[in-house]
Write an enzyme that holds these catalytic residues in place. Structure first.
Site, PDB file in Angstrom:
ATOM      1  N   ASP A  93     -26.024  68.116  -0.364  1.00 35.26           N
ATOM      2  CA  ASP A  93     -26.102  69.530  -0.678  1.00 35.26           C
ATOM      3  C   ASP A  93     -25.840  70.293   0.615  1.00 35.26           C
ATOM      4  O   ASP A  93     -26.098  69.788   1.702  1.00 35.26           O
ATOM      5  CB  ASP A  93     -27.484  69.882  -1.256  1.00 35.26           C
ATOM      6  CG  ASP A  93     -27.439  71.224  -1.970  1.00 35.26           C
ATOM      7  OD1 ASP A  93     -28.437  71.593  -2.591  1.00 35.26           O
ATOM      8  OD2 ASP A  93     -26.388  71.907  -1.888  1.00 35.26           O
ATOM      9  N   ASP A 267     -29.375  66.511 -10.539  1.00 31.22           N
ATOM     10  CA  ASP A 267     -30.271  65.964  -9.517  1.00 31.22           C
ATOM     11  C   ASP A 267     -31.582  66.728  -9.568  1.00 31.22           C
ATOM     12  O   ASP A 267     -31.591  67.911  -9.936  1.00 31.22           O
ATOM     13  CB  ASP A 267     -29.666  66.138  -8.107  1.00 31.22           C
ATOM     14  CG  ASP A 267     -29.989  67.529  -7.561  1.00 31.22           C
ATOM     15  OD1 ASP A 267     -29.242  68.469  -7.901  1.00 31.22           O
ATOM     16  OD2 ASP A 267     -31.016  67.675  -6.860  1.00 31.22           O
ATOM     17  N   CYS A 305     -41.781  50.466 -21.337  1.00 27.00           N
ATOM     18  CA  CYS A 305     -40.953  50.419 -20.134  1.00 27.00           C
ATOM     19  C   CYS A 305     -40.934  49.007 -19.564  1.00 27.00           C
ATOM     20  O   CYS A 305     -41.955  48.330 -19.517  1.00 27.00           O
ATOM     21  CB  CYS A 305     -41.511  51.392 -19.090  1.00 27.00           C
ATOM     22  SG  CYS A 305     -40.566  51.411 -17.558  1.00 27.00           S
ATOM     23  N   CYS A 307     -39.882  48.346 -16.374  1.00 24.67           N
ATOM     24  CA  CYS A 307     -39.662  48.429 -14.918  1.00 24.67           C
ATOM     25  C   CYS A 307     -40.645  47.519 -14.201  1.00 24.67           C
ATOM     26  O   CYS A 307     -41.624  47.032 -14.774  1.00 24.67           O
ATOM     27  CB  CYS A 307     -39.830  49.884 -14.451  1.00 24.67           C
ATOM     28  SG  CYS A 307     -41.539  50.385 -14.123  1.00 24.67           S
ATOM     29  N   HIS A 336     -41.450  53.710 -11.187  1.00 24.94           N
ATOM     30  CA  HIS A 336     -41.449  53.944 -12.639  1.00 24.94           C
ATOM     31  C   HIS A 336     -40.731  55.243 -13.005  1.00 24.94           C
ATOM     32  O   HIS A 336     -39.872  55.266 -13.898  1.00 24.94           O
ATOM     33  CB  HIS A 336     -42.874  53.979 -13.195  1.00 24.94           C
ATOM     34  CG  HIS A 336     -42.885  54.458 -14.619  1.00 24.94           C
ATOM     35  ND1 HIS A 336     -42.517  53.655 -15.690  1.00 24.94           N
ATOM     36  CD2 HIS A 336     -43.122  55.687 -15.135  1.00 24.94           C
ATOM     37  CE1 HIS A 336     -42.556  54.367 -16.806  1.00 24.94           C
ATOM     38  NE2 HIS A 336     -42.913  55.606 -16.499  1.00 24.94           N
TER      39      HIS A 336
HETATM   40  C1  LIG Z   1     -35.808  75.436  -8.108  1.00 28.48           C
HETATM   41  C2  LIG Z   1     -35.015  74.149  -8.395  1.00 28.48           C
HETATM   42  C3  LIG Z   1     -34.787  73.367  -7.115  1.00 28.48           C
HETATM   43  C4  LIG Z   1     -35.707  73.317  -9.465  1.00 28.48           C
HETATM   44  O1  LIG Z   1     -33.718  74.463  -8.964  1.00 28.48           O
HETATM   45  C5  LIG Z   1     -32.861  75.285  -8.355  1.00 28.48           C
HETATM   46  O2  LIG Z   1     -33.142  75.952  -7.418  1.00 28.48           O
HETATM   47  N1  LIG Z   1     -31.599  75.239  -8.888  1.00 28.48           N
HETATM   48  C6  LIG Z   1     -30.489  75.706  -8.109  1.00 28.48           C
HETATM   49  C7  LIG Z   1     -30.130  74.799  -6.994  1.00 28.48           C
HETATM   50  C8  LIG Z   1     -30.733  73.591  -6.694  1.00 28.48           C
HETATM   51  N2  LIG Z   1     -30.116  73.026  -5.611  1.00 28.48           N
HETATM   52  C9  LIG Z   1     -29.106  73.878  -5.200  1.00 28.48           C
HETATM   53  N3  LIG Z   1     -28.251  73.724  -4.177  1.00 28.48           N
HETATM   54  C10 LIG Z   1     -27.336  74.716  -3.952  1.00 28.48           C
HETATM   55  N4  LIG Z   1     -26.454  74.577  -2.914  1.00 28.48           N
HETATM   56  N5  LIG Z   1     -27.271  75.834  -4.740  1.00 28.48           N
HETATM   57  C11 LIG Z   1     -28.118  76.028  -5.806  1.00 28.48           C
HETATM   58  O3  LIG Z   1     -28.034  77.047  -6.506  1.00 28.48           O
HETATM   59  C12 LIG Z   1     -29.084  74.996  -6.046  1.00 28.48           C
HETATM   60 ZN   LIG Z   2     -42.147  51.630 -15.975  1.00 25.60          ZN
END
Ligand SMILES: CC(C)(C)OC(=O)NCc1c[nH]c2nc(N)[nH]c(=O)c12
Ligand SMILES: [Zn+2]
Length: 371
Positions: A93, A267, A305, A307, A336
């Site tokens: 990211d 993710d 499960c 696992c 798990h």
């Molecule tokens: C609050 C949580 C993390 C559950 O979701 C989000 O914020 N979702 C959005 C998100 C997660 N990871 C990202 N990376 C980047 N570059 N941009 C984003 O908008 C996001």
């Molecule tokens: Zn399990």
């Protein structure tokens, strides 16, 4: 060719699809859930264990690795795959999201983001070019463009301004990146909870003609119905022959919604984070293992499960480990939870293959207790 998405089958009953994502470190069958390894480790797991659980690709983080140990050190080590002994695909990211959610006193300008480290308060600056430079050093198979994850809620003007800057930043990331055979770049669509702005961002980002596109700025605290509405509006509008990645999503229902809307990749830190706090996902819903009711429960964590944790340990034993704060507690619960979601996605792929995804969701929801 760094990364190429191949569409294999479209569901006849919804927007779900089966695909293959070809990367320099291996082929990934989609839809897929990606475990998060923020600081070059999926917390409490060895890479071998992550592989044995069936994970095909993991996530890591530009912002965190830039701050510690530093991207230059990782480059000297031979890149992130070598450094952490993981030879399958890695997606990094871009750091934008983490700067907004972790960094303090940040200032956004056209040039990039100035912020103070959440570790020691030192001042830093990440521009689109800097984010790509860091990700080039890490050597991930898939890099994310630097974006602003527009906070929720945001007004229309701010959301529009933010998505347009995210587009300009994505262009700069694309221009700065050189070695397209080694690393792919995915763009990130923003636009908050405004459908016309989501359409504008889709147009601008997909005009960059990249190998894959992410939907950002969802699952940011908005009500579930709004999340589902924006997801089902946005996902099918992304090019169908490119990979579609929904960022930050990971509970079972949110994953079903994502796949049914046409998402290929997701993710979330959820399964590993809640595992360390003693909450486990089971076929019959979430379970807080520290509760007294499991004190003498010598059964499996999840009877359905297979696992490593469920095959070898009882609820009473795992509850004991959490109660005395043993390191093994986090490890067994993480094994798990990761297995549960990775297995769920495998079952979802099979259900799409056999054109029975909606029926499978029904069965799963009933057992899990969603309905
Ligand atoms: C609050 C949580 C993390 C559950 O979701 C989000 O914020 N979702 C959005 C998100 C997660 N990871 C990202 N990376 C980047 N570059 N941009 C984003 O908008 C996001
Ligand atoms: Zn399990």
């Amino acid at each position: 060719m760094a990364v190429r998405f191949e569409l294999l089958k479209e569901s006849s009953e919804c927007n779900a699809r089966l695909g293959k994502l070809y990367t320099p470190h291996g082929v990934i069958e989609t839809p897929i859930f990606m475990p998060v390894g923020t600081r070059a480790t999926v917390k409490a797991m060895t890479p071998e264990e992550v592989k044995d659980l069936g994970a095909q690709i993991i996530l890591s983080n530009t912002y965190h690795l830039y701050l510690k140990p530093g991207h230059k050190l990782i480059e000297e080590a031979g890149g992130l795959h070598k450094f952490m002994n993981w030879d399958k695909p890695i997606l990094t990211d871009s750091g934008g999201f983490q700067v907004f959610s972790l960094g303090k006193l940040r200032k956004i300008s056209e040039e990039g983001v100035e912020f103070r480290s959440h570790i020691d308060g030192s001042k830093h600056f990440i521009s689109p070019e800097k984010s790509i430079e860091i990700q080039n050093s890490l050597g991930s198979d898939i890099m994310m463009a630097l974006d602003e994850c527009t906070p929720y809620p945001s007004d229309y003007e701010y959301t529009k301004e933010s998505l347009e800057r995210t587009t300009r930043w994505a262009k700069r990331c694309k221009e700065y990146h050189k070695d397209w055979d080694r690393q792919a770049l995915f763009g990130i669509v923003q636009g908050g909870m405004y459908k016309d702005l989501r359409e504008q961002s889709i147009k601008e980002i997909t005009d960059l003609d990249l190998p894959g596109y992410a939907i950002g700025g969802l699952s940011v605290g908005e009500p579930k119905e709004l999340y589902r509405d924006m997801l089902s509006f946005t996902a099918p509008k992304l090019p169908k022959n490119k990979a579609r990645y929904l960022m930050g999503v990971g509970s079972p229902d949110y994953l079903f919604d994502a796949v049914i809307s046409g998402i290929d990749m997701a993710d979330c830190v959820l399964p590993t984070r809640i595992a360390r706090n003693g909450t486990v996902l089971t076929s019959h819903g979430k379970l807080v293992i520290k509760n007294a009711e499991y004190k003498r429960d010598f059964g499996k964590l999840d009877p359905e499960c297979d696992c490593y944790t469920c095959k070898n340990y009882s609820r009473a034993y795992i509850r004991h480990l959490f109660n005395v704060d043993e390191i093994l507690a986090a490890r067994l619960a993480t094994i798990h939870n990761l297995y549960f979601l990775i297995k769920l996605m495998e079952n979802i792929r099979t259900a799409i293959k056999e054109d029975r995804l909606l029926e499978y969701r029904e069965q799963f929801y009933k057992k899990y207790g969603y309905i």
